[in-house]
Design an enzyme around this catalytic site. Structure first.
Site, PDB file in Angstrom:
ATOM      1  N   ASP A 184      20.196   7.976  20.319  1.00 28.41           N
ATOM      2  CA  ASP A 184      20.481   9.411  20.238  1.00 28.41           C
ATOM      3  C   ASP A 184      20.190  10.154  21.543  1.00 28.41           C
ATOM      4  O   ASP A 184      20.665  11.267  21.746  1.00 28.41           O
ATOM      5  CB  ASP A 184      19.657  10.060  19.116  1.00 28.41           C
ATOM      6  CG  ASP A 184      19.950   9.435  17.761  1.00 28.41           C
ATOM      7  OD1 ASP A 184      20.930   8.673  17.662  1.00 28.41           O
ATOM      8  OD2 ASP A 184      19.191   9.695  16.814  1.00 28.41           O
ATOM      9  N   LYS A 198      12.635   4.546  22.560  1.00 31.94           N
ATOM     10  CA  LYS A 198      13.872   3.936  22.050  1.00 31.94           C
ATOM     11  C   LYS A 198      14.681   4.922  21.233  1.00 31.94           C
ATOM     12  O   LYS A 198      14.093   5.675  20.459  1.00 31.94           O
ATOM     13  CB  LYS A 198      13.477   2.755  21.144  1.00 31.94           C
ATOM     14  CG  LYS A 198      14.592   2.121  20.386  1.00 31.94           C
ATOM     15  CD  LYS A 198      14.388   2.123  18.854  1.00 31.94           C
ATOM     16  CE  LYS A 198      14.467   3.483  18.210  1.00 31.94           C
ATOM     17  NZ  LYS A 198      14.662   3.508  16.772  1.00 31.94           N
ATOM     18  N   THR A 199      15.959   5.019  21.392  1.00 34.83           N
ATOM     19  CA  THR A 199      16.901   5.616  20.454  1.00 34.83           C
ATOM     20  C   THR A 199      18.239   5.836  21.151  1.00 34.83           C
ATOM     21  O   THR A 199      18.272   6.341  22.285  1.00 34.83           O
ATOM     22  CB  THR A 199      16.449   6.955  19.812  1.00 34.83           C
ATOM     23  OG1 THR A 199      17.521   7.418  18.987  1.00 34.83           O
ATOM     24  CG2 THR A 199      16.074   8.063  20.764  1.00 34.83           C
ATOM     25  N   GLY A 238      16.068   3.013  13.957  1.00 30.45           N
ATOM     26  CA  GLY A 238      17.418   2.470  14.119  1.00 30.45           C
ATOM     27  C   GLY A 238      17.530   1.546  15.326  1.00 30.45           C
ATOM     28  O   GLY A 238      16.822   1.712  16.320  1.00 30.45           O
ATOM     29  N   ASP A 247       9.382  10.228  16.424  1.00 30.93           N
ATOM     30  CA  ASP A 247       8.424  10.172  15.311  1.00 30.93           C
ATOM     31  C   ASP A 247       7.515   8.947  15.425  1.00 30.93           C
ATOM     32  O   ASP A 247       6.301   9.047  15.221  1.00 30.93           O
ATOM     33  CB  ASP A 247       9.161  10.123  13.967  1.00 30.93           C
ATOM     34  CG  ASP A 247       9.645  11.503  13.560  1.00 30.93           C
ATOM     35  OD1 ASP A 247       9.161  12.507  14.141  1.00 30.93           O
ATOM     36  OD2 ASP A 247      10.523  11.582  12.673  1.00 30.93           O
ATOM     37  N   ARG A 278      25.265   0.378  18.151  1.00 33.75           N
ATOM     38  CA  ARG A 278      23.803   0.289  18.108  1.00 33.75           C
ATOM     39  C   ARG A 278      23.255  -1.093  18.477  1.00 33.75           C
ATOM     40  O   ARG A 278      22.095  -1.220  18.860  1.00 33.75           O
ATOM     41  CB  ARG A 278      23.281   0.654  16.719  1.00 33.75           C
ATOM     42  CG  ARG A 278      23.520   2.082  16.353  1.00 33.75           C
ATOM     43  CD  ARG A 278      22.577   2.591  15.305  1.00 33.75           C
ATOM     44  NE  ARG A 278      22.353   1.711  14.188  1.00 33.75           N
ATOM     45  CZ  ARG A 278      21.595   2.018  13.146  1.00 33.75           C
ATOM     46  NH1 ARG A 278      21.007   3.198  13.108  1.00 33.75           N
ATOM     47  NH2 ARG A 278      21.417   1.185  12.161  1.00 33.75           N
ATOM     48  N   ARG A 290      11.975   1.745   8.808  1.00 36.61           N
ATOM     49  CA  ARG A 290      11.693   3.175   8.977  1.00 36.61           C
ATOM     50  C   ARG A 290      10.395   3.629   8.301  1.00 36.61           C
ATOM     51  O   ARG A 290      10.147   4.822   8.173  1.00 36.61           O
ATOM     52  CB  ARG A 290      12.871   4.001   8.449  1.00 36.61           C
ATOM     53  CG  ARG A 290      14.157   3.851   9.276  1.00 36.61           C
ATOM     54  CD  ARG A 290      15.089   5.025   9.066  1.00 36.61           C
ATOM     55  NE  ARG A 290      16.324   4.888   9.813  1.00 36.61           N
ATOM     56  CZ  ARG A 290      16.465   5.256  11.092  1.00 36.61           C
ATOM     57  NH1 ARG A 290      15.450   5.791  11.734  1.00 36.61           N
ATOM     58  NH2 ARG A 290      17.627   5.104  11.706  1.00 36.61           N
TER      59      ARG A 290
HETATM   60  P1  FBP Z   1      16.645   6.385  15.491  1.00 30.61           P
HETATM   61  O1  FBP Z   1      16.368   7.846  15.627  1.00 30.61           O
HETATM   62  O2  FBP Z   1      15.710   5.711  14.595  1.00 30.61           O
HETATM   63  O3  FBP Z   1      16.760   5.708  16.828  1.00 30.61           O
HETATM   64  O4  FBP Z   1      18.084   6.233  14.790  1.00 30.61           O
HETATM   65  C1  FBP Z   1      19.285   6.399  15.421  1.00 30.61           C
HETATM   66  C2  FBP Z   1      20.441   6.487  14.450  1.00 30.61           C
HETATM   67  O5  FBP Z   1      21.442   5.587  14.868  1.00 30.61           O
HETATM   68  C3  FBP Z   1      21.016   7.897  14.301  1.00 30.61           C
HETATM   69  O6  FBP Z   1      21.951   8.187  15.302  1.00 30.61           O
HETATM   70  C4  FBP Z   1      21.624   7.845  12.927  1.00 30.61           C
HETATM   71  O7  FBP Z   1      21.717   9.136  12.358  1.00 30.61           O
HETATM   72  C5  FBP Z   1      20.643   6.997  12.177  1.00 30.61           C
HETATM   73  O8  FBP Z   1      20.053   6.124  13.126  1.00 30.61           O
HETATM   74  C6  FBP Z   1      21.266   6.194  11.059  1.00 30.61           C
HETATM   75  O9  FBP Z   1      20.288   5.354  10.540  1.00 30.61           O
HETATM   76  P2  FBP Z   1      20.454   4.515   9.200  1.00 30.61           P
HETATM   77  O10 FBP Z   1      21.477   3.465   9.473  1.00 30.61           O
HETATM   78  O11 FBP Z   1      19.094   3.975   8.958  1.00 30.61           O
HETATM   79  O12 FBP Z   1      20.912   5.484   8.164  1.00 30.61           O
END
Ligand code: FBP
Length: 551
Positions: free
Chosen positions: A205, A202-203, A81, A176, A428, A145
């Site tokens: 979260d 990165k994230t 993400g 991951d 984001r 992803r």
């Molecule tokens: P990452 O763990 O890849 O950094 O993703 C963060 C995030 O924004 C989460 O908070 C959220 O649950 C998810 O991505 C949503 O991703 P997508 O838009 O691909 O469904």
């Protein structure tokens, strides 16, 4: 020519701060610590990572004179993400590589790991890099992803890298993706393939952090955007005095974002999933807790409020976890018959009749719309997509139902009207805060120094970031240090330990000492928008989480 906003134009000129060890023209001196071990299961991890296990922590220090090194040809991938600051990681990496040797080259693989597997790339030149400095988003090269985890993936990536003369890869991703970067580094090293791999944390979260990695980038900016919006909603609630706002916040499993936003905005309610799991709370108990706060505020004539709900809550409620896993199994087994039922109510009846006693009870207690979401929204693996379940609406509806009961018993005579929101994508890709702009640039620059130093299987690390950048330190942490064994898809796998909210950690403990007061009194704080220019105490703040964890 593409038009850019006045802010983007002004922001392009911002020069991110760097730790002293990386100041332009400085010779980077490397100090190595003692051999390391993994956070748990070290014997098993050592066997799986014979080439990279035990590497020392590397710290960079400022040397006396500038020195140039061998030209490097590097590939970079954005994975998962979006998170604010990704472009600055690439900018820092590019500048760092050029400072090692002006002939160094940087290739960006397109749309994440997929680009590496399909050999789709873009050579990143200074024109491209300059157009994206200090901007949000991952649109310079895109993200994806796809996971790089099998030997076939590793071999394909080797082929593509070698065709371009790439001798180093940088993977910018979450837990991951960095686990996979570690597997890739190990594969290359143990097979004498001369490609070094370095990761960057990165994230939004905030769940990729540990003793050595202070924060994942993007968390700071995303939380500031959400907190600004929550503050605006709080002010609206306090002006109109007629709505309770239920706000779901992104963050996948961990509740770091909800906790940080609660500390920044002092909302009336913030649910922390990790606490719900620890106390084994039922939905009924969560609803009752919220209801009691609504009743108490109504007694003061405050028929309004703000409640923060973490995205992953549902999976932390034990009875919901059981229900979801029963539903996944049952709907997979009965897929053919279930697929033939068209009427939504008949579908619900079918599901309910196939559930065990406890799960059927839980299922029946949920609002009709949530029952339908649990049955209909499934991912390609047949799992309920929990992030699509509108928990904010579910709780608002269940509290409204409970308040009706209390009204009938003469125990509530207030009003209860709700608005619901989901904040996630709003943050984001925001333009990175000064913290993220500086931190990301330093992470990228540090990654270039790690590659220049010939290291592999490391995560770029910039530390002491609650202090001014002149006191920041930087270097590399062996990723094997962060690994433990976890059960994934029925198998034990080495993975980076995910950082959930610690219930004995300073941020949560601070929240616990204040939450009762914030729930009844109206003590909102309105953080306002991120400021990029102005006094340091406004522009260069760190998150409450980081401040409390580190100081
Ligand atoms: P990452 O763990 O890849 O950094 O993703 C963060 C995030 O924004 C989460 O908070 C959220 O649950 C998810 O991505 C949503 O991703 P997508 O838009 O691909 O469904």
């Amino acid at each position: 020519m593409t038009q850019i906003s006045a802010l983007q134009k002004a922001r392009a000129a911002y020069e991110p701060k760097l730790p002293p060890a990386l100041h332009r023209g400085a010779n980077i001196v490397t100090a190595e610590g003692a051999a390391t071990t993994s956070v748990a299961d070290s014997e098993r991890i050592a066997k799986l990572f014979k080439g990279t296990f035990g590497s020392p922590v590397v710290t960079f220090e400022k040397g006396a004179e500038a020195a140039s090194g061998k030209a490097l040809t590097v590939g970079v991938i954005l994975s998962g993400g979006q998170a604010p600051g990704g472009h600055n990681v690439i900018g820092g990496l590019f500048d760092g590589l050029k400072s090692i040797n002006a002939d160094s080259k940087l290739y960006g693989f397109l749309r994440g790991p997929d680009g590496l597997l399909k050999n789709e790339y873009l050579e990143l030149t200074s024109d491209i890099i300059d157009a994206y400095r200090n901007t949000g988003g991952f649109d310079m090269i895109g993200s994806g992803r796809t996971k790089l985890e099998t030997i076939e993936d590793f071999e394909l990536s080797k082929k593509d890298c070698q065709a371009l003369g790439i001798n180093s890869l940088v993977v910018i991703g979450g837990d991951d993706s960095n686990t996979n970067a570690c597997l890739l580094a190990e594969y290359y090293k143990s097979n004498d393939i001369p490609i070094n791999v370095v990761g960057c944390p990165k994230t939004i979260d905030g769940d990729l952090k540990n003793e050595q990695i202070e924060a994942s980038f993007g968390f700071d900016t995303a939380c500031r955007v959400y907190s600004e919006l929550i503050g605006n909603i709080e002010r609206d609630a306090n002006s109109a005095k007629k709505y309770w706002h239920f706000i779901k916040l992104m963050g996948r499993s961990a509740s770091h974002i909800a906790l940080e936003c609660a500390l920044q905005t002092q909302a009336n309610i913030a649910i922390i999933s990790e606490e719900v799991a620890e106390r084994k709370m039922t939905i009924g108990e969560i609803v009752e807790d919220i209801t009691q706060i609504v009743v108490k505020r109504a007694a003061n004539d405050d028929n309004f409020g703000v409640a923060l709900i973490p995205e992953g809550l549902i999976e932390f409620i034990p009875e919901m976890k059981n229900l979801i896993s029963e539903l996944n199994d049952m709907l997979a087994a009965e897929a053919a018959i279930f697929g033939q039922i068209n009427d939504p109510d008949e579908k619900l009846q079918f599901v309910n009749s196939h559930l065990g006693k406890d799960s059927s009870f839980t299922f029946s207690s949920l609002p009709h719309s949530i029952q339908l979401q649990l049955c209909l929204d499934r991912d390609p693996h047949g799992n309920v997509q929990v992030s699509l379940i509108e928990t904010e609406k579910m709780l608002a509806e269940m509290v409204a139902f409970r308040l009706k009961e209390l009204k009938a018993e003469g125990k509530f005579d207030g009003k209860f009207s709700t608005q619901s929101h989901f904040l996630g994508y709003e943050g984001r890709c925001a333009a990175p805060s000064n913290y993220d702009a500086d931190y990301c640039y330093s992470l990228g620059y540090t990654a270039s120094a790690l590659l220049g130093n010939g290291t592999t299987g490391y995560m770029s690390s910039v530390r002491n970031t609650t202090k001014s950048a002149s006191e920041w330190t930087c270097g590399g942490i062996p990723i094997t240090m962060m690994l433990n064994m976890e059960r994934r898809h029925g198998e034990d796998k080495p993975v980076i330990q995910k950082a959930l909210v610690k219930l004995n950690g300073a941020p949560f403990l601070k929240f616990v000492t204040r939450r009762e007061k914030w729930s009844i009194a109206t003590e909102y704080v309105y953080p306002g928008p991120i400021q990029y220019f102005g006094p340091g105490e406004v522009c260069d703040q760190v998150t409450k989480t980081l401040e409390l964890e580190r100081n």
